[in-house]
Design a protein around this motif. Structure first.
Motif, PDB file in Angstrom:
ATOM      1  N   HIS A 172       0.828  -1.208   0.000  1.00 45.84           N
ATOM      2  CA  HIS A 172       0.000   0.000   0.000  1.00 45.84           C
ATOM      3  C   HIS A 172       0.864   1.262   0.000  1.00 45.84           C
ATOM      4  N   ALA A 173       2.054   1.170   0.570  1.00 42.37           N
ATOM      5  CA  ALA A 173       2.966   2.322   0.561  1.00 42.37           C
ATOM      6  C   ALA A 173       3.700   2.454  -0.763  1.00 42.37           C
ATOM      7  N   HIS A 174       3.652   1.410  -1.607  1.00 38.14           N
ATOM      8  CA  HIS A 174       4.329   1.418  -2.904  1.00 38.14           C
ATOM      9  C   HIS A 174       3.332   0.990  -3.982  1.00 38.14           C
ATOM     10  N   PRO A 175       2.435   1.886  -4.379  1.00 42.67           N
ATOM     11  CA  PRO A 175       1.310   1.512  -5.256  1.00 42.67           C
ATOM     12  C   PRO A 175       1.685   1.190  -6.692  1.00 42.67           C
ATOM     13  N   THR A 176       2.950   1.329  -7.070  1.00 40.19           N
ATOM     14  CA  THR A 176       3.345   1.017  -8.448  1.00 40.19           C
ATOM     15  C   THR A 176       4.196  -0.248  -8.520  1.00 40.19           C
ATOM     16  N   GLU A 177       4.127  -1.087  -7.494  1.00 37.57           N
ATOM     17  CA  GLU A 177       4.952  -2.294  -7.452  1.00 37.57           C
ATOM     18  C   GLU A 177       4.089  -3.551  -7.474  1.00 37.57           C
ATOM     19  N   VAL A 178       4.589  -4.582  -8.154  1.00 37.04           N
ATOM     20  CA  VAL A 178       3.977  -5.910  -8.184  1.00 37.04           C
ATOM     21  C   VAL A 178       4.887  -6.861  -7.415  1.00 37.04           C
ATOM     22  N   VAL A 179       4.313  -7.674  -6.538  1.00 35.59           N
ATOM     23  CA  VAL A 179       5.077  -8.616  -5.720  1.00 35.59           C
ATOM     24  C   VAL A 179       4.496 -10.015  -5.901  1.00 35.59           C
ATOM     25  N   THR A 180       5.376 -11.006  -5.893  1.00 36.46           N
ATOM     26  CA  THR A 180       4.973 -12.403  -6.047  1.00 36.46           C
ATOM     27  C   THR A 180       5.400 -13.202  -4.823  1.00 36.46           C
ATOM     28  N   LEU A 181       4.517 -14.073  -4.348  1.00 36.00           N
ATOM     29  CA  LEU A 181       4.839 -15.032  -3.295  1.00 36.00           C
ATOM     30  C   LEU A 181       4.844 -16.434  -3.892  1.00 36.00           C
ATOM     31  N   ILE A 182       5.896 -17.195  -3.640  1.00 40.02           N
ATOM     32  CA  ILE A 182       5.942 -18.605  -4.019  1.00 40.02           C
ATOM     33  C   ILE A 182       6.052 -19.378  -2.710  1.00 40.02           C
TER      34      ILE A 182
END
Length: 722
Positions: free
Chosen positions: A549-559
């Motif tokens: 929410h603090a970095h609204p232009t980022e995509v993160v993946t969990l494996i």
């Protein structure tokens, strides 16, 4: 009669000249309003010229700029190469962009008269805090590529420690690292040896980390923990140097500009306020009045009147265009002549930015000038048509409407066309303006292997140094995590046998099973055995959500290596409040993925895969339905291959396991395999073999080496090729 006719002609000539000049003024002020007096214009130009990447990749690494770089970073007690290679740690690109945009906004607001007095300031406290991170990375890197030397006894091992820490105190890399399997008593004695180099006040906090590393046989980790503390006083002094320009942690740029610069800006502000507040509306009124005079003083026939208006509008547009071109020729499309004393990288960047800004402004002016020019040409052509075919224009309305319409179109166009050149803030995705159009299945992501197993969270046998948030701040965008229920004592030994935790650490865990760390309810992030280190799953997911929410232009993946059920995982994600961020992959694994920009625009920026489960939540897919990987049980860099492993071949997503596993992870191995060129070479080799781009570059100790730089290079290649 002759006198009246002469006065009419004089009035018509004066009106014509005033119309031409006032139109040119309106075009100039409208262009200035949408370019040089618009904050988005500057931001757009900086992004068009890739100013931020060039600043890091060309300017700040230029040898002629290094003295300035050293001053900027507070004269850290680390070698020049460590400073230049870790600039993004102290001054992250996102922070630099935000700081620059903020100052541009204040400057433009001041020039437009919306903000007085001029306030330019930078909060340097985050930068000062980052100096400690750079020290941590430097010392981890310093010992990360050394080879261990077995010692015959504890006395020799201890002597080797003394030699290593002595060189660290001098800011030098140890020649070698001693290696010996230690008893619990020897671990404590060896920790005493290392901690003697640390100020006494800092020893209690460091002791657990140092002892855990030594018990794990990780001498490099112990030294890396001690190294920054050895320099704690000097690091604080370096941060203090950075804060010398600040008052209470804020650098007042306005005060440092000097009276001359501020005075020049104030003069420019007075000029722009006069231009926008007085000259522009006055010129518009004069233009309207002059065109009205031309209409009523023109020959009584309608074609003559249209021709008068047409020539005036066309001449006004042509005058503005000529003035813009002359200005470009006179200035050489530059505002500032860069001094010859400037480093070439700096001069080139400044020249490119100001030339691009001038060209954009010139294009805006010429395009705006084209509007009255075309309107004028239309009226002249219409006048000729009326003379040849007067019947359709017999009524007064049919005669007046073209004149009023063309004039209104011309003036409205002069006001509105420059808005098309108003600089819009460039879209940023994954920290870059060039990755928004890159499909997710072509994006490269720095991936932390066993992301939860960190020195920061006191795991035994850690594989990362910073915690989850620290890894994300350092550029990690995919996290490999292991979910567990807390194991019963009888399960511990079985899990340890199958784990990659070193034998010495396994013994340590088994001894502590019943005495310390009793079983706990709930869902946990553990590395094989929760008693060797654990994070509560829901709270860690909340931490991830806060970062997203603090970095609204980022995509993160969990494996997720999932030892809990898909239903439990879904409940944990729901409790953490992440449901609004989740991306739902297409049911067909071969379906093309959306672009990174589309995922960001939709707000679904968290992709979650499982190694075992496949649902039941639609966003929780089995990774190996969608992706493939390389083997991961490599015992040396020479053994690394691109052979198919789980997931087979011909999948859209590709996980590259790029770490060495010999009874656990090793900083020494990470120092070797995480080198930028080594990562790039293996990625390219595996891509050629598999025919798909590598998406996840999974490494141990992401802060050692430059795997992040390799991932950035991969994304630059792919964005350029599209």
């Amino acid at each position: 009669m002759g006198t009246g006719t002469g006065r009419t002609r004089a009035a018509r000539l004066a009106a014509w000249v005033l119309a031409v000049l006032s139109l040119a003024v309106v075009i100039a002020t409208a262009t200035a309003r949408s370019t040089v007096l618009d904050a988005g214009f500057y931001r757009s130009v900086l992004d068009d010229q890739h100013a931020y990447p060039r600043l890091y990749d060309q300017v700040l690494v230029d040898p002629r700029v290094s003295p300035v770089t050293r001053d900027l970073l507070g004269r850290l007690p680390v070698p020049e190469a460590a400073v230049t290679s870790n600039l993004k740690t102290v001054l992250p690109p996102e922070t630099l962009r935000a700081l620059t945009n903020e100052q541009i906004g204040h400057l433009v607001a001041h020039l437009r008269g919306d903000e007085d007095p001029l306030r330019l300031s930078v909060d340097v406290r985050p930068l000062a805090a980052n100096l400690g991170d750079l020290s941590q990375i430097y010392f981890g890197d310093l010992v990360g590529s050394l080879q261990e030397t077995p010692e015959p006894d504890f006395a020799a091992f201890r002597a080797g420690l003394v030699q290593a820490v002595t060189r660290l105190t001098a800011g030098q890399a140890p020649v070698r690292l001693p290696s010996l399997s230690l008893t619990a008593q020897q671990v404590s004695a060896a920790a005493d040896t290392l901690l003697r180099a640390v100020p006494e006040s800092g020893r209690p906090a460091l002791r657990p980390d140092v002892e855990a590393a030594l018990a794990d046989g990780d001498v490099a980790g112990a030294l890396a923990a001690v190294g920054p503390a050895v320099f704690s006083d000097r690091t604080r002094a370096a941060a203090a140097d950075l804060r010398k320009v600040a008052d209470g942690g804020t650098w007042n740029i306005t005060a440092d500009l000097g009276a001359g610069s501020v005075g020049a800006l104030d003069q420019a502000r007075a000029g722009t306020r006069l231009a926008l507040g007085v000259v522009e509306p006055l010129a518009l009124l004069v233009a309207l009045a002059s065109l009205a005079v031309l209409w009523f003083t023109a020959p009584p026939n309608v074609p003559g009147r249209l021709r008068q208006l047409g020539w005036a509008l066309g001449a006004g547009g042509l005058t503005a265009a000529v003035l813009a071109l002359v200005l470009g020729l006179m200035t050489g499309r530059k505002v500032l002549d860069t001094p010859s004393s400037w480093p070439e990288s700096v001069a080139r960047l400044v020249d490119d930015v100001q030339t691009a800004a001038f060209d954009r402004m010139l294009t805006a002016a010429l395009t705006t000038a084209l509007v009255p020019l075309l309107a004028g040409a239309l009226l002249v052509a219409l006048a000729r048509l009326m003379e040849r075919r007067p019947d359709p224009f017999a009524t007064r309305r049919a005669q007046a409407v073209p004149a009023l319409g063309a004039t209104a179109l011309a003036l409205a166009g002069v006001a509105l066309v420059p808005l098309a050149f108003t600089g819009q803030d460039a879209r940023v995705c994954q920290g870059s303006t060039r990755l928004c159009d890159l499909p997710y299945d072509e994006l490269a992501q720095l991936t932390s292997h066993n992301a939860m197993s960190t020195t920061a969270d006191r795991f035994i046998g850690p594989l990362q140094d910073p915690g989850i948030t620290g890894q994300l701040d350092d550029g990690v965008r995919a996290l490999q995590i292991d979910t567990y229920h807390w194991e019963r004592p009888d399960q511990v030994a079985e899990r340890l046998k199958e784990s990659d935790i070193p034998p010495e650490a396994q013994k340590f865990v088994l001894d502590a099973v019943n005495r310390f760390n009793p079983a706990r309810e709930g869902w946990w992030l553990c590395h094989s055995v929760c008693r060797a280190g654990a994070l509560e799953l829901v709270s860690t997911l909340r931490e991830l959500g806060d970062w997203l929410h603090a970095h609204p232009t980022e995509v993160v993946t969990l494996i997720v290596q999932d030892d809990i059920s898909g239903t439990d995982t879904a409940h944990a994600v729901e409790q953490a409040g992440l449901t609004d961020l989740l991306f739902i992959p297409d049911e067909d694994p071969h379906h093309p993925w959306p672009t990174v920009g589309d995922m960001i625009d939709d707000g679904h920026r968290l992709v979650v895969f499982a190694e075992r489960a496949d649902g039941p939540a639609p966003w929780y897919r089995n990774f190996y339905r969608y992706g493939m990987e390389t083997p991961f049980a490599f015992r040396s860099a020479q053994e690394m291959t691109c052979a198919p492993h789980r997931g087979g071949t011909d999948k859209r997503l590709f996980l590259l396991n790029h770490f060495i596993t010999i009874d656990g992870g090793s900083r020494l191995d990470a120092g070797q395999v995480n080198r930028r060129q080594d990562v790039l070479d293996r990625v390219h080799a595996c891509e050629r073999e598999r025919g798909r781009p590598v998406n996840f570059v999974a490494v141990d100790y992401t802060t050692i080496g430059d795997a992040g730089g390799a991932v950035n290079a991969l994304n630059t290649e792919r964005a350029h090729d599209r």
